[in-house]
Design a protein around this motif. Structure first.
Motif, mmCIF file in Angstrom:
data_model
loop_
_atom_site.group_PDB
_atom_site.id
_atom_site.type_symbol
_atom_site.label_atom_id
_atom_site.label_comp_id
_atom_site.label_asym_id
_atom_site.label_seq_id
_atom_site.Cartn_x
_atom_site.Cartn_y
_atom_site.Cartn_z
ATOM 1 N N LEU A 186 -5.751 28.164 -14.740
ATOM 2 C CA LEU A 186 -4.854 28.685 -13.706
ATOM 3 C C LEU A 186 -3.874 29.713 -14.266
ATOM 4 C CD1 LEU A 186 -4.189 25.412 -11.716
ATOM 5 C CD2 LEU A 186 -5.445 27.435 -10.928
ATOM 6 N N ARG A 187 -3.414 29.518 -15.484
ATOM 7 C CA ARG A 187 -2.531 30.516 -16.111
ATOM 8 C C ARG A 187 -3.276 31.831 -16.334
ATOM 9 N NH1 ARG A 187 2.519 28.487 -18.420
ATOM 10 N NH2 ARG A 187 2.428 26.232 -18.490
ATOM 11 N N GLY A 188 -4.570 31.759 -16.590
ATOM 12 C CA GLY A 188 -5.375 32.969 -16.729
ATOM 13 C C GLY A 188 -5.516 33.722 -15.421
ATOM 14 N N LEU A 189 -5.551 32.994 -14.307
ATOM 15 C CA LEU A 189 -5.660 33.631 -12.995
ATOM 16 C C LEU A 189 -4.313 34.108 -12.452
ATOM 17 C CD1 LEU A 189 -8.160 31.217 -11.185
ATOM 18 C CD2 LEU A 189 -8.627 33.490 -12.101
ATOM 19 N N TRP A 190 -3.253 33.379 -12.754
ATOM 20 C CA TRP A 190 -1.915 33.650 -12.225
ATOM 21 C C TRP A 190 -0.908 33.735 -13.386
ATOM 22 C CZ3 TRP A 190 -1.727 34.500 -7.050
ATOM 23 C CH2 TRP A 190 -2.815 34.064 -6.305
ATOM 24 N N ALA B 4 -0.475 24.748 -6.334
ATOM 25 C CA ALA B 4 -0.450 25.366 -5.002
ATOM 26 C C ALA B 4 0.861 25.064 -4.290
ATOM 27 C CB ALA B 4 -1.638 24.865 -4.178
ATOM 28 N N GLU B 5 1.347 23.841 -4.414
ATOM 29 C CA GLU B 5 2.625 23.487 -3.796
ATOM 30 C C GLU B 5 3.771 24.296 -4.410
ATOM 31 O OE1 GLU B 5 5.585 19.658 -3.498
ATOM 32 O OE2 GLU B 5 3.421 19.271 -3.533
ATOM 33 N N LEU B 6 3.745 24.474 -5.715
ATOM 34 C CA LEU B 6 4.789 25.239 -6.386
ATOM 35 C C LEU B 6 4.772 26.702 -5.945
ATOM 36 C CD1 LEU B 6 7.016 25.228 -8.663
ATOM 37 C CD2 LEU B 6 5.213 26.119 -10.129
ATOM 38 N N LEU B 7 3.576 27.282 -5.836
ATOM 39 C CA LEU B 7 3.456 28.697 -5.492
ATOM 40 C C LEU B 7 3.475 28.958 -3.994
ATOM 41 C CD1 LEU B 7 0.732 29.831 -8.065
ATOM 42 C CD2 LEU B 7 3.220 29.948 -8.272
ATOM 43 N N GLY B 8 3.429 27.911 -3.182
ATOM 44 C CA GLY B 8 3.413 28.094 -1.734
ATOM 45 C C GLY B 8 2.092 28.622 -1.219
ATOM 46 N N LYS B 9 1.014 28.217 -1.837
ATOM 47 C CA LYS B 9 -0.335 28.652 -1.449
ATOM 48 C C LYS B 9 -1.194 27.436 -1.154
ATOM 49 C CE LYS B 9 -0.270 32.737 -4.410
ATOM 50 N NZ LYS B 9 -0.167 33.700 -3.360
ATOM 51 N N GLU B 10 -2.372 27.676 -0.663
ATOM 52 C CA GLU B 10 -3.367 26.630 -0.498
ATOM 53 C C GLU B 10 -4.136 26.479 -1.812
ATOM 54 O OE1 GLU B 10 -4.068 24.589 2.127
ATOM 55 O OE2 GLU B 10 -2.231 25.404 2.982
ATOM 56 N N PRO B 11 -4.558 25.266 -2.169
ATOM 57 C CA PRO B 11 -5.306 25.100 -3.427
ATOM 58 C C PRO B 11 -6.552 25.970 -3.508
ATOM 59 C CG PRO B 11 -4.692 22.965 -2.542
ATOM 60 C CD PRO B 11 -4.316 23.989 -1.512
ATOM 61 N N SER C 239 -8.306 18.652 -9.256
ATOM 62 C CA SER C 239 -7.814 18.889 -7.899
ATOM 63 C C SER C 239 -6.329 18.574 -7.776
ATOM 64 C CB SER C 239 -8.618 18.081 -6.884
ATOM 65 O OG SER C 239 -8.304 16.709 -6.970
ATOM 66 N N VAL C 240 -5.853 17.567 -8.504
ATOM 67 C CA VAL C 240 -4.428 17.247 -8.470
ATOM 68 C C VAL C 240 -3.624 18.365 -9.127
ATOM 69 C CG1 VAL C 240 -2.675 15.638 -9.307
ATOM 70 C CG2 VAL C 240 -4.782 14.764 -8.321
ATOM 71 N N VAL C 241 -4.117 18.904 -10.238
ATOM 72 C CA VAL C 241 -3.427 20.031 -10.879
ATOM 73 C C VAL C 241 -3.399 21.224 -9.931
ATOM 74 C CG1 VAL C 241 -3.442 21.644 -12.824
ATOM 75 C CG2 VAL C 241 -4.030 19.245 -13.202
ATOM 76 N N PHE C 242 -4.518 21.524 -9.284
ATOM 77 C CA PHE C 242 -4.582 22.627 -8.330
ATOM 78 C C PHE C 242 -3.592 22.416 -7.182
ATOM 79 C CE2 PHE C 242 -8.158 24.343 -10.445
ATOM 80 C CZ PHE C 242 -8.466 25.564 -9.872
ATOM 81 N N ARG C 243 -3.531 21.193 -6.652
ATOM 82 C CA ARG C 243 -2.617 20.921 -5.528
ATOM 83 C C ARG C 243 -1.159 21.029 -5.947
ATOM 84 N NH1 ARG C 243 -5.056 15.533 -3.101
ATOM 85 N NH2 ARG C 243 -6.073 15.405 -5.117
ATOM 86 N N ASP D 135 -6.884 28.914 -2.450
ATOM 87 C CA ASP D 135 -6.526 30.307 -2.695
ATOM 88 C C ASP D 135 -6.224 30.586 -4.166
ATOM 89 O OD1 ASP D 135 -6.790 30.785 0.000
ATOM 90 O OD2 ASP D 135 -4.642 30.508 0.417
ATOM 91 N N LEU D 136 -6.102 29.566 -4.979
ATOM 92 C CA LEU D 136 -5.763 29.759 -6.389
ATOM 93 C C LEU D 136 -6.918 30.315 -7.198
ATOM 94 C CD1 LEU D 136 -3.655 26.554 -7.115
ATOM 95 C CD2 LEU D 136 -2.841 28.851 -6.605
ATOM 96 N N GLY D 137 -8.117 29.913 -6.896
ATOM 97 C CA GLY D 137 -9.302 30.388 -7.613
ATOM 98 C C GLY D 137 -10.380 30.779 -6.626
ATOM 99 N N PRO D 138 -10.130 31.826 -5.805
ATOM 100 C CA PRO D 138 -11.076 32.117 -4.714
ATOM 101 C C PRO D 138 -12.477 32.480 -5.203
ATOM 102 C CG PRO D 138 -9.486 33.892 -4.956
ATOM 103 C CD PRO D 138 -9.044 32.781 -5.867
#
Length: 149
Positions: free
Chosen positions: A58-62, A132-139, A125-129, A141-144
């Motif tokens: 996720l750090r690589g994507l964002w 996503a909550e921190l960034l205000g996005k849907e999980p 999935s828990v890490v993604f959620r 949308d993090l790795g489309p």
């Protein structure tokens, strides 16, 4: 063999059973994996490794959004919700911190197939959620690109 209640240790000079590991005069046991193979990983090691790989992904994507985010792992949440719901993660927006609760994730998640792959997917999935909550996005949308066929 008498047990000392104050120090919770044995007062006998003979070590407790199992510490010498010399069964039936055959000598000391060797590691299960042998001398040339890596040690087996336990549930806790696998959990931390999965969280670490997912956070790196996720750090690589964002990179800009997650540059100052701190990830922690705690065994359990400090308390349960009023409705009896046990948190799997907690997001602190002000401190840019995500805390993952290992025991509820590992033991209270309902998996339709209980194997290594599905346990790994649950942790991811828990890490993604949490992110996503921190960034205000849907999980999703993090790795489309990951979910497009």
């Amino acid at each position: 063999m008498a047990r000392d209640k104050q120090t919770d240790s044995f007062s006998s000079p003979v070590p407790p059973r199992g510490l010498t590991r010399d069964r039936h005069g055959r000598g000391m046991r060797g590691p299960v994996t042998g001398p040339h193979l890596p040690r087996l990983r336990g549930r806790i090691d696998t959990f931390f490794l999965t969280v670490s790989h997912t956070v790196d992904y996720l750090r690589g994507l964002w990179p800009e959004e997650l540059a100052d985010v701190h990830f922690d792992v705690a065994a359990t949440p400090p308390r349960t919700d009023v409705a009896g719901v046990v948190e799997r993660w907690k997001v602190d927006h002000e401190r840019r911190r995500i805390v993952l609760y290992r025991i509820p994730i590992q033991r209270m998640s309902r998996l339709h197939i209980d194997d290594d792959l599905h346990r790994q997917m649950m942790i991811e999935s828990v890490v993604f959620r949490g992110v996503a909550e921190l960034l205000g996005k849907e999980p999703w949308d993090l790795g489309p690109e990951r979910y497009r066929h």
